[in-house]
Every structure is written in C-alpha cells, then in structure tokens.
Design an enzyme around this catalytic site. Structure first.
Site, PDB file in Angstrom:
ATOM      1  N   GLU A 121      49.119  45.079  36.117  1.00 44.62           N
ATOM      2  CA  GLU A 121      48.271  43.887  36.022  1.00 44.62           C
ATOM      3  C   GLU A 121      48.321  43.116  37.331  1.00 44.62           C
ATOM      4  O   GLU A 121      49.374  43.030  37.987  1.00 44.62           O
ATOM      5  CB  GLU A 121      48.751  43.004  34.864  1.00 44.62           C
ATOM      6  CG  GLU A 121      47.858  41.815  34.552  1.00 44.62           C
ATOM      7  CD  GLU A 121      48.277  41.128  33.252  1.00 44.62           C
ATOM      8  OE1 GLU A 121      48.526  41.844  32.256  1.00 44.62           O
ATOM      9  OE2 GLU A 121      48.391  39.891  33.246  1.00 44.62           O
ATOM     10  N   ASP A 180      47.085  39.309  38.628  1.00 42.99           N
ATOM     11  CA  ASP A 180      46.669  38.057  37.996  1.00 42.99           C
ATOM     12  C   ASP A 180      46.304  36.950  38.960  1.00 42.99           C
ATOM     13  O   ASP A 180      47.059  36.640  39.882  1.00 42.99           O
ATOM     14  CB  ASP A 180      47.816  37.483  37.152  1.00 42.99           C
ATOM     15  CG  ASP A 180      48.127  38.285  35.912  1.00 42.99           C
ATOM     16  OD1 ASP A 180      47.300  39.124  35.539  1.00 42.99           O
ATOM     17  OD2 ASP A 180      49.195  38.055  35.325  1.00 42.99           O
ATOM     18  N   GLU A 231      45.641  33.013  37.751  1.00 42.96           N
ATOM     19  CA  GLU A 231      45.566  32.054  36.656  1.00 42.96           C
ATOM     20  C   GLU A 231      45.450  30.659  37.255  1.00 42.96           C
ATOM     21  O   GLU A 231      46.166  30.322  38.203  1.00 42.96           O
ATOM     22  CB  GLU A 231      46.795  32.139  35.745  1.00 42.96           C
ATOM     23  CG  GLU A 231      46.869  33.424  34.945  1.00 42.96           C
ATOM     24  CD  GLU A 231      48.036  33.448  33.969  1.00 42.96           C
ATOM     25  OE1 GLU A 231      48.015  34.258  33.041  1.00 42.96           O
ATOM     26  OE2 GLU A 231      48.981  32.632  34.156  1.00 42.96           O
TER      27      GLU A 231
END
Length: 280
Positions: free
Chosen positions: A94, A96, A98
C-alpha cells in the site's frame, strides 16, 4: 543499460482525458459519492451517517498516478480524506496519502505511509505551503522499481527507495488499485483525537478531477508480456530518478514542512531505527 520487467498479463496505459465513469466506480456511501460534469469531476461526502469511497477499475503494477484534489474546506476537524494505492490479501502492499482535517485556519496534515507485505509503520507527515481547500492541487505517486515518490504540484515531498539489497521489502509483485475515501476519524485524526467532528458543519465534501495514469495495467488474460525500457527514454517513469532540481525541492520541503518522520522517532524505535532509515 536496459531495465527488463516481466509482468504477467499486463499492458501499458498512457494518460488520457479524465473520465471518472470509465476509470472508476463508487464503491460505498449510499449516494454520497457522485460523478459529475460528464465524468470530469468526482465528489465524496461525509455526514454523521456515513462516509463514501471509490476505486479504480484497473489494477496497476508500477505507474505514475496524478490526481487533482480540493479538500474539505472550513472546519474539517475529525475528518480524513484518503488517496492511495493498495493490493489485496493479508500481506498487502500500500502507498498512502491521507489528509487529516483541522479547525478552520489551521493547516491540514498530509500523512504518508508505505506498506509492504502487510507491514507499515513508515509514517511521514507534512504541512502544506498553501491552503488545499481553496483550489485544486495535484497529488502524485510515482512507483517504479527504483523508488516511490510522493509529490504535490510536481514538488517531491517524500522518497521511499528500493532497498531490497539490504533486506528491506519493497512493493514489486502485487498489482494495486487506486482508492479514495472520506470518513470520520475524530478519535485520532485531529490533535490526537482532542478535537472532535462538528456534525453541524456536515456534509463534508472533497472533490477530484484531472486523473492521469502512465502505468502498467494488470489483467488476467492468458498471455504475458515482457517490456524493456532503455534508460535513455527520458519520459519513462519506470526508470526516472530525481534530478538535481527535484532533490533541492525535496530538501526544502523536509526542512520547512515535515512535522513527523518515523526515521527520527527514537522513542518509538528505542532499540534500533528501521534499516531503511539510513538511506531514506
């Protein structure tokens, strides 16, 4: 020098005009996610009952992904807007972005992380040098066999290098979809959970436009393909490294806008910092 990449049942896709109907699907939110303007705009909303989310129809194994976002304006405390690549399974990979909301007038926190084989704990956080709620800005992930580069408006803010040679796992084999969602995280998102979501300000809405992908698209056909990319191919994201100007911008961001780096957190890692920290 030639880079040879063997990808099972894959093909190359180049950037094309944004069409969210073609490239994405709303996956949850009971109508809170919307595709508008003939597929050129997508919005996700959060209220007290639910957030919302979407995912790409394609899976990718290496690529340069650009997305323009305009984040939740005014009081966004307690909200999180995510934009990331992820594979499936218990040992997933993953990458990311955010965006942690905050009280009106305070800066957003841009939270980044990299998971390999189901393990993350590689957080770096930044503030931005602009208000990300007033206009659209481009957030990019370049993922190739050399490194992962997180960029904002073309300025690199983080690089995670491939350090497999010293035993650090790197996302190399698992295809990933693009995901985005908005949800309530007021137990941790804003000042460690001290500031709660004010539902009288809802719905909270984030907007997306101008998606672009230069990427290897993964499919499950019966054929396989082998692709070679010469290092002289200047536009190839598959072997592109940071130039001297980009490295200067990276140092500028780290000096002025980085607010957390797991590689400097000796309280969290009292015995020994993660192995890649010497190089990242």
């Amino acid at each position: 020098m030639m880079f040879l990449i063997l990808l099972l049942s894959s093909s190359i896709t180049a950037a094309s005009a944004t069409n969210y109907y073609r490239d994405f699907e709303i996956t949850w939110g009971d109508g809170r996610g919307k595709i508008l303007n003939n597929g050129k705009l997508l919005t996700l909303s959060l209220d007290k009952a639910s957030g919302s989310g979407f995912q790409s129809k394609n899976e990718y194994l290496f690529g340069k992904i650009d997305m323009q976002l305009k984040l939740v304006p005014d009081n966004s405390a307690g909200t999180v807007t995510s934009y990331y690549l992820s594979s499936k399974g218990s040992t997933w990979d993953e990458i990311d972005f955010e965006f942690l909301g905050n009280l009106s007038g305070d800066p957003y926190t841009v939270h980044t992380n990299v998971f390999t084989q189901g393990k993350g704990n590689r957080e770096q956080q930044f503030h931005l040098w602009f208000d990300p709620t007033i206009a659209f800005h481009t957030y990019s992930i370049q993922w190739n066999q050399l490194h992962i580069v997180f960029s904002v408006d073309g300025i690199p803010i983080r690089v995670f290098k491939n350090e497999e040679s010293i035993g650090v796992p790197f996302p190399m084999n698992q295809p990933m979809r693009i995901y985005s969602s908005i949800w309530n995280a007021d137990d941790w998102a804003t000042r460690g959970g001290l500031v709660k979501t004010n539902w009288s300000d809802s719905p909270f809405t984030a907007s997306y436009r101008k998606f672009k992908a230069k990427a290897c698209v993964w499919s499950f056909g019966s054929s396989s393909c082998a692709m070679t990319f010469p290092s002289s191919l200047s536009d190839s994201w598959l072997n592109q490294e940071l130039d001297s100007t980009s490295k200067k911008w990276l140092r500028w961001v780290r000096k002025n806008y980085m607010i957390y780096n797991y590689c400097a957190d000796v309280k969290r890692f009292p015995q020994c910092l993660p192995r890649e920290c010497k190089h990242n």
